[in-house]
Write a protein that holds these residues in place. Structure first.
Motif, PDB file in Angstrom:
ATOM      1  N   CYS A 186       0.300  -1.276  -7.859  1.00 53.06           N
ATOM      2  CA  CYS A 186       1.234  -1.328  -9.040  1.00 53.06           C
ATOM      3  C   CYS A 186       0.964  -2.402  -9.747  1.00 53.06           C
ATOM      4  O   CYS A 186       1.001  -3.623  -9.151  1.00 53.06           O
ATOM      5  N   HIS A 202       5.130  -4.696 -10.706  1.00 51.32           N
ATOM      6  CA  HIS A 202       6.228  -5.573 -10.005  1.00 51.32           C
ATOM      7  C   HIS A 202       5.960  -7.059  -9.390  1.00 51.32           C
ATOM      8  O   HIS A 202       6.775  -7.753  -9.030  1.00 51.32           O
ATOM      9  N   CYS A 206       9.058  -1.911  -4.875  1.00 48.01           N
ATOM     10  CA  CYS A 206       7.751  -1.311  -5.220  1.00 48.01           C
ATOM     11  C   CYS A 206       6.990  -1.421  -3.718  1.00 48.01           C
ATOM     12  O   CYS A 206       6.599  -2.352  -3.435  1.00 48.01           O
ATOM     13  N   ASN A 227       3.616  -2.768  -4.159  1.00 50.22           N
ATOM     14  CA  ASN A 227       3.324  -4.311  -4.005  1.00 50.22           C
ATOM     15  C   ASN A 227       3.882  -4.900  -2.896  1.00 50.22           C
ATOM     16  O   ASN A 227       3.518  -6.122  -2.377  1.00 50.22           O
ATOM     17  N   HIS A 236       6.077   3.058 -11.306  1.00 47.50           N
ATOM     18  CA  HIS A 236       4.870   2.446 -10.756  1.00 47.50           C
ATOM     19  C   HIS A 236       3.425   2.952 -11.407  1.00 47.50           C
ATOM     20  O   HIS A 236       2.575   2.865 -11.149  1.00 47.50           O
TER      21      HIS A 236
HETATM   22 ZN   LIG Z   1       5.442  -1.143  -8.799  1.00 53.86          ZN
END
Ligand SMILES: [Zn+2]
Ligand SMILES: [Zn+2]
Length: 768
Positions: free
Chosen positions: A358, A361, A368, A371, A492
């Motif tokens: 993603c 973030h 997330c 991430n 996301h």
């Molecule tokens: Zn994210």
């Protein structure tokens, strides 16, 4: 790498005239009251920055020319440039700025060395400002940094980005001594390299790009198919069979040839071709772990396979070239941390390209999981090497239509990066130069590449104040609010499928209020242009959200009209080229590919007096079918009890938004609907706005057939005979995954309707 930069630099006294009058000994005055006192000296014939810096000027005299031009804009006085044979030609009585080789002759040395060899130092000695560098590029950076210390900035390409304050008197402190080196050996800014270089954002030492295609050319396939990867049970001339010793030998000799031919280059690309299809032969499969998956695609992670091969190549090439590295992207199905290959050869230089993670973030952001995984990967790869490159993305995945900001992402990235034991850094931020959408972090990414320890808040304050001048206050608020919206969103999803969670009515309204305030504050033409550029980006978000909301109301004719407005707006923006306000190929292109086809398709379906009979709901009943039981067990039956199936939104939330981002197998959807009386006996059609990727559709238990495609409308004609008038109808859809792994989409993505086509040439009728 050490931090060589501290903000703010308080020694900039330029134009502090009273102080200079009281105590002239404290400063060296280069210009007074619009008269230049100084000349600029360079050694005649000294070269300027080379091709690896993409500098397009001529020699050190050209560098001096850029300095003279900036000083002239500042003071109003022409500054002579003297190409001298030696230091003897420098006027001893007058102030001087001395660059490069001549400055070294006068005794100024670099105190630090950098792997990138483009650090600089400038210092006042007597009546002279001396500027030296580790290389001509270093001198160039020194010149621009010196100008920055006088208040200049190059915040964007073109005249709108150039800020040179008017200072008839320029005095610099006589204890001035400043030096910097970069902590990145490679900085490759996509796009305007002239601008990038003014922000120290360009330095190329090699390449990490996809390489197998030229290391082992396809032309060898006919004679030596064993060099190539097995996929789906047969050899194909695509990727390589990397555990075959002959493949290693062939690729290594290609690399050695490149290394001999390009002695100045440090990094040579050695990674797979783009796309999947790594080898599945029995030997290569020993380096796969069937349960260790790349979550964005559900396919086996192949990091061990790729790393083993590049390690094997480095073991050969490093014998002849111990100072050269092999680069490859940590990317796609080879993103995850290797588990079988524990070591990375010292001559291997991986570069993380988190295309599957993603982009909102930042690594380690607890909202997330993508991430969190990216952070785990940063740590895992860094544990095995002291060299790591980063191929971050300066744009949203498959979207450059609306404003997007990565300041918060870079801050988080910076924090995590410095916890890693990395000795050698490289950066290649992939960039689409849409300045109306991305201006702040395009600037930031270059400053960060030069020095990953910069104080990002201070750097961004410099940007907002410098670039937006008198409109800085609302524009800073505008961008930081957008930045926060991305960092704190719970979506996301890539492309435009998550934007409605970010670009809420509140964000649009607050952004509009800031831009209007900035417009009122902007007085100079340059600042007005800077604000207009941002406003044009915001307009795209406003139009996009109108389209998106119209799609949600099934009002495709309205969506299509706004789409026309959006196209005209983008065409107008595209006339702005320096800097580019938008890149239509991506700004419009991604939109048209992912959302525009559904809008056009819906509008076409309802053209004339086309009329909607049924709007299928946003939320359907759904059930995963990983073992493919649905067809056998007839999950499409009209009388099936689906009350225990979960609810799954189709249009308002993506698969990833609903926890299915790591699910890649089949799923079923079911929805119930009635048909209005007016539609009885009419030649109705069933229309899907878009899905991902393969659907089989059943109406009241009767199969209508299969359709494929990503975000492409599809329809079924002649459905009237399967409909039950006055009673409940059941639509069942089986979906299976397709090729686009990284967007976070899946299943039914756009509205579904039953409609009566119009007659050509008639006006739109109101639907019921
Ligand atoms: Zn994210
Ligand atoms: Zn193989």
């Amino acid at each position: 790498m050490r931090d060589t930069r501290r903000f703010p630099r308080l020694w900039v006294w330029a134009a502090v005239a009273p102080l200079a009058l009281i105590s002239p000994a404290l400063g060296l005055t280069l210009a007074r009251d619009g008269r230049s006192l100084a000349k600029i000296y360079v050694k005649a014939g000294q070269p300027g920055p080379g091709a690896e810096h993409r500098w397009r000027g001529k020699g050190m005299a050209g560098v001096a020319g850029e300095l003279a031009a900036a000083l002239e804009k500042m003071t109003g006085a022409a500054v002579p440039v003297v190409a001298a044979g030696s230091t003897k030609e420098i006027d001893a009585a007058a102030p001087a700025i001395v660059l490069g080789a001549l400055a070294e002759k006068l005794g100024l040395k670099m105190q630090t060395k950098s792997p990138a060899r483009d650090g600089f130092r400038y210092k006042v000695i007597g009546k002279r400002v001396l500027i030296v560098g580790e290389s001509p590029a270093g001198v160039y950076h020194g010149v621009y940094d010196f100008l920055e210390s006088l208040g200049c900035g190059w915040y964007a390409p073109g005249p709108v980005g150039e800020v040179i304050p008017k200072r008839p008197t320029v005095t610099v402190p006589d204890d001035l001594d400043h030096s910097e080196i970069s902590d990145s050996i490679h900085r490759e800014y996509w796009g305007d390299s002239v601008w990038a270089l003014k922000n120290k954002g360009y330095r190329g030492i090699g390449s990490w790009r996809h390489a197998w295609g030229h290391l082992v050319p396809r032309s060898l396939f006919a004679d030596k198919p064993g060099l190539f990867a097995v996929t789906g049970g047969r050899r194909r001339a695509r990727q390589l069979c990397t555990t075959n010793p002959e493949t290693v030998k062939t690729a290594a000799s290609a690399l050695l040839k490149m290394m001999r031919a390009q002695p100045g280059r440090k990094v040579f690309e050695a990674g797979p071709n783009d796309g999947g299809g790594l080898c599945e032969c029995p030997n290569c499969s020993k380096l796969r772990v069937p349960t260790y998956l790349e979550p964005s695609s559900g396919m086996e992670a192949c990091s061990d396979l790729v790393l083993k091969f590049v390690n094997d190549l480095a073991a050969i090439t490093s014998r002849e070239h111990p100072d050269k590295y092999l680069g490859f992207y940590v990317y796609s199905e080879y993103s995850r941390v290797p588990v079988k290959v524990k070591e990375i050869h010292p001559n291997v230089f991986p570069m993380m390209a988190p295309i599957r993670r993603c982009r909102y973030h930042g690594p380690g952001n607890s909202r997330c999981r993508w991430n969190l995984l990216f952070l785990e990967e940063m740590r895992g790869w860094a544990k095995r090497t002291d060299k790591l490159g980063f191929y971050l993305y300066n744009f949203n995945l498959a979207d450059t239509l609306v404003p997007y900001s990565k300041i918060g992402f870079y801050k988080r990235f910076q924090g995590e990066l410095h916890k890693l034991p990395i000795r050698m850094l490289a950066h290649t931020p992939e960039t689409i130069n849409s300045f109306s959408m991305h201006a702040p972090h395009l600037y930031l990414s270059q400053r960060f590449m030069w020095n990953s320890h910069i104080d990002i808040d201070a750097e961004m304050d410099r940007f907002f104040t410098g670039f937006y001048g008198e409109a800085a206050e609302p524009m800073k608020r505008y961008w930081l609010r957008i930045d926060r919206a991305y960092v704190t969103t719970d979506t996301h999803t890539g492309s435009q499928y998550g934007l409605h969670h970010i670009w809420t009515d509140e964000l649009l309204a607050a952004s509009r209020a800031d831009v209007e305030k900035a417009r009122r504050l902007a007085r100079t033409p340059r600042v007005r242009e800077a604000v207009a550029m941002a406003e044009a980006g915001l307009r795209c978000a406003e139009l996009f959200m109108r389209i998106w909301n119209a799609i949600g109301r099934f009002d495709f004719p309205a969506a299509a009209r706004t789409q026309g407005e959006l196209k005209a707006h983008i065409d107008a923006m595209a006339k702005k080229r320096n800097p580019e306000w938008v890149i239509p190929r991506y700004g419009w292109g991604y939109y048209a590919r992912f959302v525009g086809r559904s809008v056009s398709g819906g509008a076409k379906a309802l053209a004339g007096d086309g009329r909607i009979a049924v709007r299928l709901p946003d939320v359907w009943r759904s059930r995963k079918d990983p073992k493919l039981l649905g067809v056998r067990e007839k999950w499409y039956r009209r009388d099936l009890d689906d009350s225990t199936w979960r609810e799954l939104a189709t249009f308002s939330k993506s698969w990833d938004d609903q926890g299915l981002g790591w699910y890649h197998k089949d799923a079923w959807y079911r929805a119930r609907f009635g048909v209005p009386a007016w539609a009885k006996g009419k030649d109705l059609r069933l229309w899907f706005g878009g899905f991902d990727y393969n659907v089989d559709v059943y109406l009241n238990g009767v199969i209508l057939g299969e359709k494929r495609g990503f975000a492409t409308p599809a329809e079924y004609a002649g459905i009237a005979r399967h409909l039950r008038s006055g009673r409940e109808n059941v639509l069942a859809v089986r979906v299976s995954a397709g090729g686009l792994a990284e967007l976070g989409t899946g299943g039914i993505m756009m509205p579904v309707m039953v409609y009566l086509p119009g007659q050509p040439g008639t006006r739109n009728a109101r639907d019921d």
